[in-house]
Design a protein around this motif. Structure first.
Motif, PDB file in Angstrom:
ATOM      1  N   THR A   1      -4.737  86.249  18.550  1.00 57.80           N
ATOM      2  CA  THR A   1      -3.525  86.235  19.353  1.00 57.80           C
ATOM      3  C   THR A   1      -3.835  87.072  20.584  1.00 57.80           C
ATOM      4  O   THR A   1      -3.770  88.300  20.572  1.00 57.80           O
ATOM      5  N   GLY A   2      -4.284  86.376  21.632  1.00 54.05           N
ATOM      6  CA  GLY A   2      -4.734  87.041  22.841  1.00 54.05           C
ATOM      7  C   GLY A   2      -4.946  86.031  23.947  1.00 54.05           C
ATOM      8  O   GLY A   2      -4.680  84.829  23.784  1.00 54.05           O
ATOM      9  N   ASP A   3      -5.435  86.512  25.074  1.00 51.05           N
ATOM     10  CA  ASP A   3      -5.685  85.678  26.251  1.00 51.05           C
ATOM     11  C   ASP A   3      -7.011  84.941  26.066  1.00 51.05           C
ATOM     12  O   ASP A   3      -8.072  85.567  26.004  1.00 51.05           O
ATOM     13  N   TYR A   4      -6.976  83.607  26.005  1.00 52.71           N
ATOM     14  CA  TYR A   4      -8.185  82.819  25.797  1.00 52.71           C
ATOM     15  C   TYR A   4      -8.966  82.560  27.084  1.00 52.71           C
ATOM     16  O   TYR A   4     -10.069  82.034  27.036  1.00 52.71           O
ATOM     17  N   ASP A   5      -8.431  82.964  28.235  1.00 49.42           N
ATOM     18  CA  ASP A   5      -9.216  82.937  29.472  1.00 49.42           C
ATOM     19  C   ASP A   5     -10.028  84.226  29.502  1.00 49.42           C
ATOM     20  O   ASP A   5      -9.796  85.124  30.313  1.00 49.42           O
ATOM     21  N   SER A   6     -10.986  84.315  28.593  1.00 48.39           N
ATOM     22  CA  SER A   6     -11.663  85.569  28.304  1.00 48.39           C
ATOM     23  C   SER A   6     -12.917  85.273  27.495  1.00 48.39           C
ATOM     24  O   SER A   6     -13.243  84.116  27.237  1.00 48.39           O
TER      25      SER A   6
ATOM     26  N   GLY B   1      -4.160  88.087  30.786  1.00 49.57           N
ATOM     27  CA  GLY B   1      -3.364  86.887  31.027  1.00 49.57           C
ATOM     28  C   GLY B   1      -2.476  86.549  29.849  1.00 49.57           C
ATOM     29  O   GLY B   1      -2.477  87.234  28.820  1.00 49.57           O
ATOM     30  N   GLU B   2      -1.730  85.464  30.000  1.00 53.54           N
ATOM     31  CA  GLU B   2      -0.806  85.058  28.933  1.00 53.54           C
ATOM     32  C   GLU B   2      -1.579  84.723  27.663  1.00 53.54           C
ATOM     33  O   GLU B   2      -2.572  84.006  27.685  1.00 53.54           O
ATOM     34  N   ALA B   3      -1.105  85.226  26.553  1.00 55.79           N
ATOM     35  CA  ALA B   3      -1.790  85.050  25.276  1.00 55.79           C
ATOM     36  C   ALA B   3      -1.297  83.815  24.533  1.00 55.79           C
ATOM     37  O   ALA B   3      -0.156  83.374  24.703  1.00 55.79           O
ATOM     38  N   THR B   4      -2.176  83.280  23.701  1.00 50.05           N
ATOM     39  CA  THR B   4      -1.807  82.270  22.720  1.00 50.05           C
ATOM     40  C   THR B   4      -1.666  82.947  21.367  1.00 50.05           C
ATOM     41  O   THR B   4      -2.578  83.675  20.942  1.00 50.05           O
ATOM     42  N   LEU B   5      -0.537  82.769  20.717  1.00 49.14           N
ATOM     43  CA  LEU B   5      -0.380  83.242  19.349  1.00 49.14           C
ATOM     44  C   LEU B   5      -1.001  82.210  18.424  1.00 49.14           C
ATOM     45  O   LEU B   5      -0.584  81.047  18.409  1.00 49.14           O
TER      46      LEU B   5
ATOM     47  N   PRO C   1      -2.217  74.833  11.123  1.00 45.13           N
ATOM     48  CA  PRO C   1      -2.353  75.796  12.219  1.00 45.13           C
ATOM     49  C   PRO C   1      -1.066  75.896  13.026  1.00 45.13           C
ATOM     50  O   PRO C   1      -0.293  74.933  13.132  1.00 45.13           O
ATOM     51  N   VAL C   2      -0.858  77.078  13.591  1.00 48.26           N
ATOM     52  CA  VAL C   2       0.240  77.319  14.518  1.00 48.26           C
ATOM     53  C   VAL C   2      -0.372  77.938  15.768  1.00 48.26           C
ATOM     54  O   VAL C   2      -1.073  78.950  15.692  1.00 48.26           O
ATOM     55  N   ARG C   3      -0.151  77.311  16.920  1.00 45.49           N
ATOM     56  CA  ARG C   3      -0.599  77.866  18.203  1.00 45.49           C
ATOM     57  C   ARG C   3       0.522  77.681  19.209  1.00 45.49           C
ATOM     58  O   ARG C   3       1.038  76.571  19.361  1.00 45.49           O
ATOM     59  N   ILE C   4       0.866  78.771  19.885  1.00 43.28           N
ATOM     60  CA  ILE C   4       1.970  78.705  20.833  1.00 43.28           C
ATOM     61  C   ILE C   4       1.701  79.645  22.002  1.00 43.28           C
ATOM     62  O   ILE C   4       1.226  80.760  21.818  1.00 43.28           O
ATOM     63  N   GLY C   5       1.965  79.150  23.223  1.00 44.52           N
ATOM     64  CA  GLY C   5       1.801  79.962  24.418  1.00 44.52           C
ATOM     65  C   GLY C   5       0.385  79.958  24.950  1.00 44.52           C
ATOM     66  O   GLY C   5      -0.542  79.462  24.312  1.00 44.52           O
ATOM     67  N   GLY C   6       0.208  80.498  26.150  1.00 45.19           N
ATOM     68  CA  GLY C   6      -1.113  80.662  26.716  1.00 45.19           C
ATOM     69  C   GLY C   6      -1.803  79.353  27.045  1.00 45.19           C
ATOM     70  O   GLY C   6      -1.172  78.315  27.242  1.00 45.19           O
ATOM     71  N   SER C   7      -3.144  79.413  27.078  1.00 41.38           N
ATOM     72  CA  SER C   7      -3.947  78.281  27.555  1.00 41.38           C
ATOM     73  C   SER C   7      -4.456  77.356  26.464  1.00 41.38           C
ATOM     74  O   SER C   7      -5.033  76.305  26.767  1.00 41.38           O
ATOM     75  N   MET C   8      -4.279  77.698  25.198  1.00 42.33           N
ATOM     76  CA  MET C   8      -4.750  76.849  24.113  1.00 42.33           C
ATOM     77  C   MET C   8      -3.772  75.711  23.844  1.00 42.33           C
ATOM     78  O   MET C   8      -2.564  75.868  24.031  1.00 42.33           O
TER      79      MET C   8
END
Length: 272
Positions: free
Chosen positions: A202-207, A234-238, A257-264
């Motif tokens: 749960t963090g910024d994937y532009d990294s 940057g904005e994180a994906t949970l 899986p659950v993914r919400i927000g950010g770039s993913m």
């Protein structure tokens, strides 16, 4: 029972994603239990008592750690008094804290959460499989507890998968953390245990696995000391896994899986 396991929270952006999304997920997914891996929550390195309390207020029932457990030294003096924070079970004897924790629901159902630390490419620790065998020796799924979740915090995918097969049918779920990249192998194994090699962070994937990509590139390109590695902002994906168990057996019905927000790419459960 519906259990949400949230992958490694990295730095400020990861904490913001927990604050923004976890309360809503708890309600929208009708969650019974929420477990969060928080070992990178404090600036990418460890966990503080203040951040842990924020996670509890935002909907977490229990927090697991990992190889960065003691990077914030204040936790050494706090963890013995906070049973909702779980460090790896197979750390050396005499280590503060506990390697397992229990969540008791208002209706009396009990969920045991255990974390082990892998040995390949990691810190010096005791045998995780032997430690887990000892922990489960007197606990029977569906009798002593209603669900058992195991967080395998490990570098090698092979070691995580070995734990999944090794404890298939004896625990509700084995989920992997630490490598910060969600895998696509979520499934229920032959014996009824839900498995996922890595839930993701749960963090910024532009990294580069949650850390500033420019500082990381400097380290890959030069042998000289560079800038301190700090989390990307940057904005994180949970990233999380939703596990549904059968109350009569404690085994898994599904894992998604659950993914919400950010770039993913977003992912939400098909079973609501």
């Amino acid at each position: 029972m519906r259990i949400l396991f949230v992958g490694d929270v990295v730095g400020r952006s990861g904490r913001a994603a927990i604050e923004q999304y976890l309360p809503g997920l708890r309600q929208d997914l009708a969650l019974d239990v929420v477990v969060v891996n928080g070992e990178n929550a404090a600036g990418g390195y460890g966990l503080t008592a203040k951040i842990a309390q924020q996670f509890f207020e935002q909907g977490a029932d229990l927090i697991t750690l990992g190889n960065h457990a003691w990077d914030q030294r204040e936790l050494l003096g706090h963890i013995d008094s906070e049973p909702r924070i779980v460090r790896p079970l197979n750390m050396m004897p005499g280590t503060p804290g506990r390697g397992s924790g229990e969540v008791r629901l208002p209706d009396g159902r009990r969920v045991l959460v255990v974390q082990v630390l892998g040995r390949l490419f990691m810190n010096l620790v005791d045998d995780p499989m032997r430690a887990l065998e000892a922990e489960l020796a007197e606990i029977r799924l569906g009798a002593g507890v209603d669900a058992i979740l195991v967080d395998v915090h490990a570098e090698a995918t092979s070691e995580k998968l070995a734990h999944g097969h090794g404890f298939d049918g004896r625990v509700s779920a084995v989920v992997g953390t630490h490598t910060h990249v969600p895998t696509a192998d979520h499934r229920v194994l032959a014996g009824g245990t839900a498995f996922m090699t890595d839930v993701g962070m749960t963090g910024d994937y532009d990294s580069v696995i949650g850390m500033d990509k420019h500082a990381s590139l400097e380290r890959w390109r030069s042998p000289l000391p560079g800038r301190k590695m700090e989390p990307a902002l940057g904005e994180a994906t949970l990233c999380a896994a939703l596990i549904e168990t059968d109350d009569s057996t404690g085994l898994a019905r599904s894992i998604e899986p659950v993914r919400i927000g950010g770039s993913m790419p977003a992912a939400m459960p098909t079973v609501l």
